[in-house]
Design a protein around this motif. Structure first.
Motif, PDB file in Angstrom:
ATOM      1  N   TRP A  46       0.840  -1.188   0.000  1.00 14.24           N
ATOM      2  CA  TRP A  46       0.000   0.000   0.000  1.00 14.24           C
ATOM      3  C   TRP A  46       0.878   1.242   0.000  1.00 14.24           C
ATOM      4  N   ALA A  47       0.304   2.330  -0.510  1.00 16.51           N
ATOM      5  CA  ALA A  47       0.877   3.658  -0.310  1.00 16.51           C
ATOM      6  C   ALA A  47       0.080   4.280   0.833  1.00 16.51           C
ATOM      7  N   PHE A  48       0.770   4.897   1.782  1.00 18.23           N
ATOM      8  CA  PHE A  48       0.086   5.468   2.944  1.00 18.23           C
ATOM      9  C   PHE A  48       0.882   6.650   3.464  1.00 18.23           C
ATOM     10  N   SER A  49       0.213   7.795   3.603  1.00 21.88           N
ATOM     11  CA  SER A  49       0.907   8.996   4.071  1.00 21.88           C
ATOM     12  C   SER A  49      -0.106  10.013   4.580  1.00 21.88           C
ATOM     13  N   PRO A  50       0.338  10.956   5.409  1.00 20.30           N
ATOM     14  CA  PRO A  50      -0.562  12.013   5.872  1.00 20.30           C
ATOM     15  C   PRO A  50      -0.775  13.047   4.775  1.00 20.30           C
ATOM     16  N   TYR A  56      -5.328  11.091   6.594  1.00 15.35           N
ATOM     17  CA  TYR A  56      -4.292  10.280   5.963  1.00 15.35           C
ATOM     18  C   TYR A  56      -4.854   9.711   4.661  1.00 15.35           C
ATOM     19  N   PHE A  57      -3.959   9.350   3.754  1.00 15.59           N
ATOM     20  CA  PHE A  57      -4.351   8.821   2.453  1.00 15.59           C
ATOM     21  C   PHE A  57      -3.761   7.428   2.291  1.00 15.59           C
ATOM     22  N   ALA A  58      -4.589   6.483   1.829  1.00 15.21           N
ATOM     23  CA  ALA A  58      -4.110   5.119   1.608  1.00 15.21           C
ATOM     24  C   ALA A  58      -4.544   4.634   0.233  1.00 15.21           C
ATOM     25  N   ARG A  59      -3.687   3.844  -0.426  1.00 13.35           N
ATOM     26  CA  ARG A  59      -4.016   3.257  -1.723  1.00 13.35           C
ATOM     27  C   ARG A  59      -3.444   1.844  -1.794  1.00 13.35           C
TER      28      ARG A  59
END
Length: 199
Positions: free
Chosen positions: A84-88, A105-108
């Motif tokens: 996953w991509a995960f960041s604030p 936060y954003f997750a993909r």
């Protein structure tokens, strides 16, 4: 008293104890909701909306320290087993202790299959963790992302007005891990519903 009567008496007492424990557990569980509401409204100054547990806002003047501002930094990452991509979506925020704040936060999911992830939060410095309260957070439950799905994940929090005066910056960090058990269940459910799934 005969042996069968003694056994019947022991069974009766056993059932009574079991019924008492069950009743006690039910009363305790039933009382958690009003106790939660009281704690939120009286201690943290959060007015709950329709009993849903969603924080609606801070009661005006409920302990907010307008004379003080604390910097909250945000960080996020994933374990190597989680594709996953995960960041604030914001790196820092200036907050007033006692007020309700929201960060996102954003997750993909960058894989070609559905995966369940679980987020583990941490607060630094460690002595600030007791003064940082999350009222709503994606870390409270496991998160499922379908292949290529992306999602905003909000977290609502309050910095306690009693935070020590020398703590001027708090870092909220999350690490997402692949939830192996739930991901396996997800895969098994998908396979069982597919009529021509490969063996």
């Amino acid at each position: 008293m005969s042996a069968p009567q003694a056994r019947d008496g022991m069974r009766s007492r056993g059932w009574l104890k079991l019924a008492g424990v069950s009743l006690g557990a039910f009363v305790f569980a039933f009382s958690l909701v009003p106790l939660y509401r009281i704690a939120c409204e009286k201690v943290f100054g959060i007015r709950l909306e329709g009993g849903t547990g969603q924080a609606r806002g801070v009661v005006a003047g409920a302990g907010a320290r307008k004379d003080r501002v604390v910097t909250v930094q945000f960080d996020g990452g994933v374990n190597s087993k989680l594709p996953w991509a995960f960041s604030p979506e914001q790196l820092t925020m200036q907050v007033v202790p006692g007020e309700l704040n929201e960060a996102v936060y954003f997750a993909r999911n960058e894989s070609d299959r559905a995966i369940v992830g679980s987020a583990v939060p941490s607060v630094a410095p460690a002595r600030a963790s007791g003064y940082f309260t999350k009222t709503e957070c994606f870390c409270f439950t496991a998160q499922t992302l379908q292949p290529g799905e992306q999602r905003d994940m909000p977290v609502r929090f309050i910095v306690d007005p009693d935070l020590p005066a020398d703590v001027k910056t708090i870092t909220l960090s999350y690490t997402f891990f692949r939830n192996e058990a739930l991901t396996a269940q997800l895969g098994a459910g998908t396979a069982s519903t597919a009529p021509h799934a490969a063996p």
